[in-house]
Structure formats: structure tokens, C-alpha cells
Write an enzyme that holds these catalytic residues in place. Structure first.
Site, PDB file in Angstrom:
ATOM      1  N   LYS A  20     -21.709 -10.638   5.338  1.00 12.43           N
ATOM      2  CA  LYS A  20     -20.029 -10.669   5.026  1.00 12.43           C
ATOM      3  C   LYS A  20     -19.789 -11.484   4.746  1.00 12.43           C
ATOM      4  O   LYS A  20     -20.173 -12.729   4.282  1.00 12.43           O
ATOM      5  CB  LYS A  20     -19.666 -10.319   6.262  1.00 12.43           C
TER       6      LYS A  20
ATOM      7  N   ASP B 254     -13.950  -5.441   0.237  1.00 11.35           N
ATOM      8  CA  ASP B 254     -13.087  -5.196   1.525  1.00 11.35           C
ATOM      9  C   ASP B 254     -11.610  -5.843   1.387  1.00 11.35           C
ATOM     10  O   ASP B 254     -11.137  -5.276   0.213  1.00 11.35           O
ATOM     11  CB  ASP B 254     -13.981  -6.295   2.253  1.00 11.35           C
TER      12      ASP B 254
HETATM   13  P1  NDP Z   1      -7.156  -3.250   1.873  1.00 10.66           P
HETATM   14  O1  NDP Z   1      -7.333  -4.616   0.924  1.00 10.66           O
HETATM   15  O2  NDP Z   1      -7.492  -2.048   0.772  1.00 10.66           O
HETATM   16  O3  NDP Z   1      -6.083  -2.483   2.534  1.00 10.66           O
HETATM   17  C1  NDP Z   1      -5.978  -3.227   4.037  1.00 10.66           C
HETATM   18  C2  NDP Z   1      -4.508  -2.716   4.455  1.00 10.66           C
HETATM   19  O4  NDP Z   1      -4.340  -2.841   5.694  1.00 10.66           O
HETATM   20  C3  NDP Z   1      -4.048  -2.714   4.472  1.00 10.66           C
HETATM   21  O5  NDP Z   1      -2.601  -1.880   4.262  1.00 10.66           O
HETATM   22  C4  NDP Z   1      -3.664  -4.187   5.135  1.00 10.66           C
HETATM   23  O6  NDP Z   1      -1.626  -4.511   5.017  1.00 10.66           O
HETATM   24  C5  NDP Z   1      -3.465  -3.749   6.257  1.00 10.66           C
HETATM   25  N1  NDP Z   1      -3.814  -4.666   6.847  1.00 10.66           N
HETATM   26  C6  NDP Z   1      -4.858  -5.725   6.534  1.00 10.66           C
HETATM   27  N2  NDP Z   1      -4.969  -6.865   7.290  1.00 10.66           N
HETATM   28  C7  NDP Z   1      -3.905  -6.562   8.905  1.00 10.66           C
HETATM   29  C8  NDP Z   1      -4.001  -7.198   9.544  1.00 10.66           C
HETATM   30  N3  NDP Z   1      -4.061  -8.814   9.879  1.00 10.66           N
HETATM   31  N4  NDP Z   1      -2.473  -6.256  10.033  1.00 10.66           N
HETATM   32  C9  NDP Z   1      -2.136  -4.869  10.428  1.00 10.66           C
HETATM   33  N5  NDP Z   1      -2.144  -4.543   9.011  1.00 10.66           N
HETATM   34  C10 NDP Z   1      -3.212  -5.000   8.012  1.00 10.66           C
HETATM   35  O7  NDP Z   1      -8.631  -3.058   2.529  1.00 10.66           O
HETATM   36  P2  NDP Z   1      -9.893  -2.075   2.903  1.00 10.66           P
HETATM   37  O8  NDP Z   1      -8.731  -0.665   3.143  1.00 10.66           O
HETATM   38  O9  NDP Z   1     -10.913  -1.349   2.434  1.00 10.66           O
HETATM   39  O10 NDP Z   1      -9.926  -2.291   4.411  1.00 10.66           O
HETATM   40  C11 NDP Z   1      -9.641  -1.878   5.425  1.00 10.66           C
HETATM   41  C12 NDP Z   1     -10.126  -1.306   6.883  1.00 10.66           C
HETATM   42  O11 NDP Z   1     -12.035  -1.145   5.976  1.00 10.66           O
HETATM   43  C13 NDP Z   1     -11.576  -3.274   6.472  1.00 10.66           C
HETATM   44  O12 NDP Z   1     -11.547  -3.473   8.319  1.00 10.66           O
HETATM   45  C14 NDP Z   1     -12.453  -3.186   6.363  1.00 10.66           C
HETATM   46  O13 NDP Z   1     -13.547  -4.466   6.830  1.00 10.66           O
HETATM   47  C15 NDP Z   1     -12.799  -1.761   6.612  1.00 10.66           C
HETATM   48  N6  NDP Z   1     -13.464  -1.055   5.695  1.00 10.66           N
HETATM   49  C16 NDP Z   1     -13.745  -1.397   4.231  1.00 10.66           C
HETATM   50  C17 NDP Z   1     -15.141  -0.714   3.545  1.00 10.66           C
HETATM   51  C18 NDP Z   1     -14.134  -0.450   2.381  1.00 10.66           C
HETATM   52  O14 NDP Z   1     -15.243   0.402   1.007  1.00 10.66           O
HETATM   53  N7  NDP Z   1     -13.169  -0.896   0.995  1.00 10.66           N
HETATM   54  C19 NDP Z   1     -16.270  -0.487   3.645  1.00 10.66           C
HETATM   55  C20 NDP Z   1     -16.170  -0.082   5.520  1.00 10.66           C
HETATM   56  C21 NDP Z   1     -15.221  -0.967   6.344  1.00 10.66           C
HETATM   57  P3  NDP Z   1      -0.723  -5.804   4.160  1.00 10.66           P
HETATM   58  O15 NDP Z   1      -1.079  -5.066   3.026  1.00 10.66           O
HETATM   59  O16 NDP Z   1       0.121  -5.677   4.594  1.00 10.66           O
HETATM   60  O17 NDP Z   1      -2.245  -6.732   3.863  1.00 10.66           O
END
Ligand code: NDP
Length: 452
Positions: free
Chosen positions: A130, A170
């Protein structure tokens, strides 16, 4: 400690804490896994004699580097970048890159540790890694993001490679950022290889990679429900996040006849009692991805819905199904209890480690259907693995083929969880099942390599 000495779980965790001061997220992730692995290896001396868990919980290497870039006002900005290469016993390191101000070495070490088990669970040959930076993409111009990505890759390129380490997206890293980083890698090395996944379809990307994590999480949920004779249709779901994983999880719940009640971002959550339909999900995708907007504006756009600010989370909304899809530690013990009191029957984690240790213990004790992220969100990395295969073979599979492979991989993970997590009374502890199945595959490979 000599080979064969018995260390209890508390002694092991105390050692992890001592060696990783201030790295709370990493210690949390290791603790959750160790609780199950100690039980499993109790009567299997070969694993503890070879110190396998201790070795998996010590990254192969952590590369930390300076990322210097110039903003639009000609100020020189300095960020820190990392790549954590946790374990490559079963394949090249593989795992996403996160750009978010909350990124620290501890967060990336926990993610790389989790990724090691998750990748093993997919059945594909991928090790765990990562990376990321404490860079905040919010409010930056496209040119600033491009300059940052180029500078980040100017150091990262020497540590990665199609057979060495293959990063992906991510939080804060989507198709646009992957494009900027791939372009810089190609410019520096003159190699067009599958060194990153999540690429655009015109330049080596795979169909359904964008949808894979969210869809896969719901396929996993479907498998869990099916094992109890139930279905997604007619059920209500609370989902957190509004990024890639959350919107695609919502889309799949809707496609399967469920009703999505909530989405969120770091400022708060929206509650739409009428249900977040496909049209509304499409609006959220455009609003968050292309307009870089906030979820609060949903409540202005769609009458009947409400926004709950101040960083509020959606777990107090009564629902049958909960899908935390935002970030780590976004669901605590009190919220886990609230979900159970309100009748929630199944939780599938789309995010990595969204439930804190208290919450994990509460879900486990309640014996509900509870899938940890390393099992339920593995669909994204699985399709990334398929993207690597397509790149190596210089071919591309059709959408239907990939959808079938994704479904198959998710039900394979479900089966592996049953194998190690099902007890005599028919209840499945998916956390235990995922931890042991992932551990066993990596551990057996490590045993074959001797002391390295
Ligand atoms: P994105 O950047 O597309 O979206 C992240 C979302 O989570 C946004 O709505 C963001 O809100 C919110 N968020 C981020 N940080 C925080 C925080 N500290 N508190 C509250 N809300 C938060 O990311 P992904 O959808 O790709 O990833 C989401 C999760 O899924 C992560 O844990 C990631 O590691 C996991 N994941 C992702 C994969 C992928 O293929 N993309 C694969 C496997 C796991 P805001 O806009 O306000 O920041």
C-alpha cells in the site's frame, strides 16, 4: 525468544505495540488478525516455530520519500510519500495508493498488512502493499494534481514494476490520478507495462474495475444472506461514503431490489427515506467525481431527504443491512450496538477496517452476518489482478466474462471463509474465516522459502 517457545496473545500484541510506537491503526489491524490466528496455530507448532505471524507483521520494507511540487501561486510545497511493501510470498506486491491528509505511516502499514490477507483470499497470485501521501487533493486545480502525481511517481517508479509491485487507486486516487502517474512512469522508464491498475480502457485498463469493489461487496453480502435463505430484495441498507466504493455498492443494492437510505462524506450523511434510486446515484457520481461537490447538496437537490452535518455518521438510521464504505474506524462500538438494536441483520465492509475493535467484538458476539473488508471488499483487487493478467497476455476480456469471474471470485472467498469460520452449530464467523484462510496461504508459502 527461541523457536518453539510459547508466546501468548497479550505478549505478542505487547511486542507489536513496543516495536511500532504511536502506530495505533497498525497495532489495531494486527490485533484483530492475531486474535484468530493464535487460536488456529495453537496446535500447529510449525507456524509459531517459524515465527510466521511475527514476520507477516513486519513489512518487507517501508519506503518513505519527499514529494516536492509547485502550486499554482508558485509556492514550493513539500509532502511525504510512502510505499509499504508488506509481503510478497505469493506474488508481486499489490495494493492501492491513497492521497488524503490523514495518511501516515501507521495507516499505510495497516492497509498493507490487511491487503496481504485480502489478496491471498482472492486466490490470485498477489502479495500485499500500500502507498500514498498526506497530500490533500481537495481544492487543488487539475494542474496542481498533475504536478503532484508526477513528482510522486518520479520517486516511486524505482520501487515498482509489473513483476515487483503494482499499485492501484484508493481514497483520493481515481482514474485521473492513475493516468497522471502512469504517464510519468512511462515517460521516465520508456516501458509500457501493467505497472499500475485502474487504468483507462484505451491504455490497458480492464472493464468493470471501477465498479468491482462496490459490486463485489454486495455479491459477498448476497452470498452471506443466501446461506441463511435470505436475499437483498426488499431490504433497506445504510451505506456510508459517497466515493467509488459507496456509489457502486449502492448501485448493486438497488439493482438487486434493495432500498438504499443513506450516503455520507467526511462532513456528514444524507438520509433519503424514499430511497436513493439509480438516477440519484448517477447524480451523486457526477457531483462528487466531476464537480468535486459535497454530499450535503443532495438534500437541496432531492426533496424529502435530509442532511445531518458535523461529521455525523449514518448508523443510527434503522436498516436491515449496513455497508460502511468510507474509511477506517468510522463505526464504533456504540454505533454497532445501535445498528443491532435497530434490527440490522448483516454488515458487509466496503472500506478497509471501518469497524473499530470494539465494534468488531460486538458484531462477532451478536453472531450476525458480518463480513470484514478483507473478504467483502476484495473484488476491487481481484479485478486488478485480472487487469494484470490481461496486460501480461496483451488481451482483454469482455464485460460478461469479467462479471462472471468477479462473482465467482467473491463466492470463492465466501467458501474459504466458511471453511475456516463455520462452527458446528452452523454459525459462520467471517472475520475468523477470512483471517485464517488468508494467513494459511501466505504462511505455507513462507514455510517453503525457509528463513528469509
Ligand atoms: P473515494 O476517495 O472514492 O471515496 C472516499 C469516500 O469516503 C468519500 O465519500 C470521502 O468523503 C469519505 N471519507 C474519506 N475519508 C473520510 C474520513 N476521514 N471520514 C469520513 N469520510 C471519509 O475512495 P474509495 O471509495 O475508493 O475508498 C473508500 C474505502 O474503500 C477506503 O477504505 C478504501 O481503502 C477502500 N477500498 C477501496 C477500493 C477501491 O477499489 N477503490 C478497494 C478496496 C477497498 P470526502 O469526500 O469528504 O473525503
Amino acid at each position: 525468544m527461541g523457536a518453539g517457545d510459547h508466546v501468548d496473545l497479550n505478549g505478542f500484541i505487547a511486542g507489536v505495540k513496543r516495536r511500532n510506537p504511536g502506530q495505533d491503526e497498525f497495532v489495531q489491524a494486527v490485533t484483530e488478525v492475531a486474535e484468530d490466528i493464535f487460536d488456529f496455530i495453537g496446535d500447529k507448532p510449525k507456524y509459531h516455530e517459524a515465527q510466521i505471524l511475527r514476520r507477516i507483521a513486519e513489512p518487507d520494507r517501508v519506503v518513505s520519500f519527499r514529494v516536492c511540487w509547485e502550486d499554482d501561486n508558485n509556492n514550493i510545497r513539500v509532502q511525504r510519500g510512502w510505499r509499504v511493501q508488506n509481503n510478497n510470498a505469493i506474488g508481486p506486491y499489490k495494493g492501492g495508493i491513497r492521497f488524503h491528509p490523514s495518511v501516515t505511516e501507521s495507516v499505510l502499514k495497516f492497509l498493507a498488512f490487511e491487503q496481504t490477507f485480502k489478496n491471498a483470499l482472492t486466490g490470485l497470485p498477489m502479495g500485499g502493499g500500500k502507498g500514498g501521501s498526506n497530500f490533500n487533493p481537495k481544492g487543488k486545480s487539475v494542474n496542481e494534481i498533475m504536478r503532484f502525481c508526477q513528482s510522486f511517481m518520479t520517486e516511486l517508479y524505482r520501487h515498482i514494476g509489473a513483476d515487483v509491485d503494482v499499485p492501484a487507486g484508493d481514497i483520493g486516487v481515481g482514474g485521473r490520478e492513475i493516468g497522471f502517474m502512469f504517464g510519468q512512469y512511462k515517460r521516465i522508464t520508456n516501458h509500457f507495462t501493467g505497472v499500475l491498475t485502474g487504468k483507462g480502457l484505451e491504455w490497458g485498463g480492464s472493464l468493470i474495475r471501477t465498479e468491482a469493489t462496490g459490486y463485489g461487496a454486495v455479491y459477498f453480502l448476497q452470498n452471506m444472506l443466501k446461506s441463511k435463505g435470505m436475499d437483498v430484495a426488499g431490504k433497506t441498507a445504510a451505506i456510508s461514503g459517497s466515493g467509488n466504493v459507496a456509489t457502486h455498492a449502492a448501485e448493486k443494492v438497488v439493482q438487486l431490489g434493495g432500498k438504499v437510505l443513506t450516503l455520507s462524506d467526511s462532513e456528514g450523511f444524507i438520509h433519503d427515506p424514499d430511497g436513493i434510486t439509480q438516477d440519484k446515484i448517477d447524480w451523486v457520481k457526477t457531483h462528487k467525481t466531476h464537480r468535486r461537490g459535497r454530499i450535503s447538496e443532495y438534500a437541496t437537490e432531492f426533496k424529502g431527504s435530509t442532511f445531518h452535518g458535523g461529521g455525523a455518521r449514518p448508523w443510527g438510521v434503522p436498516c436491515d443491512l449496513a455497508l460502511p464504505c468510507a474509511t477506517q474506524n468510522e463505526l464504533n462500538g456504540a454505533e454497532a450496538k445501535l445498528l443491532l438494536q435497530n434490527g440490522c441483520i448483516a454488515v458487509a465492509e466496503g472500506a478497509n477496517m471501518p469497524t473499530d475493535l470494539d465494534g468488531v467484538h460486538i458484531f462477532k458476539a451478536a453472531r450476525i452476518l458480518y463480513a470484514p473488508g478483507k473478504a467483502s471488499n476484495a473484488g476491487g483487487v481481484a479485478v486488478s489482478g485480472l487487469e494484470m493478467s490481461q496486460n501480461s497476455a496483451r488481451m482483454s476480456w469482455k464485460e460478461e466474462e469479467l462479471q462472471a469471474m468477479l462473482k465467482d471470485i467473491m463466492s470463492g472467498i465466501h467458501d474459504r471463509c466458511l471453511e475456516y469460520g463455520r462452527s458446528a452449530d452452523g454459525h459462520t464467523d467471517y472475520v475468523k474465516g477470512a483471517n485464517i484462510a488468508g494467513f494459511k496461504k501466505v504462511a505455507d508459502a513462507m514455510l517453503a522459502f525457509g528463513v528469509v
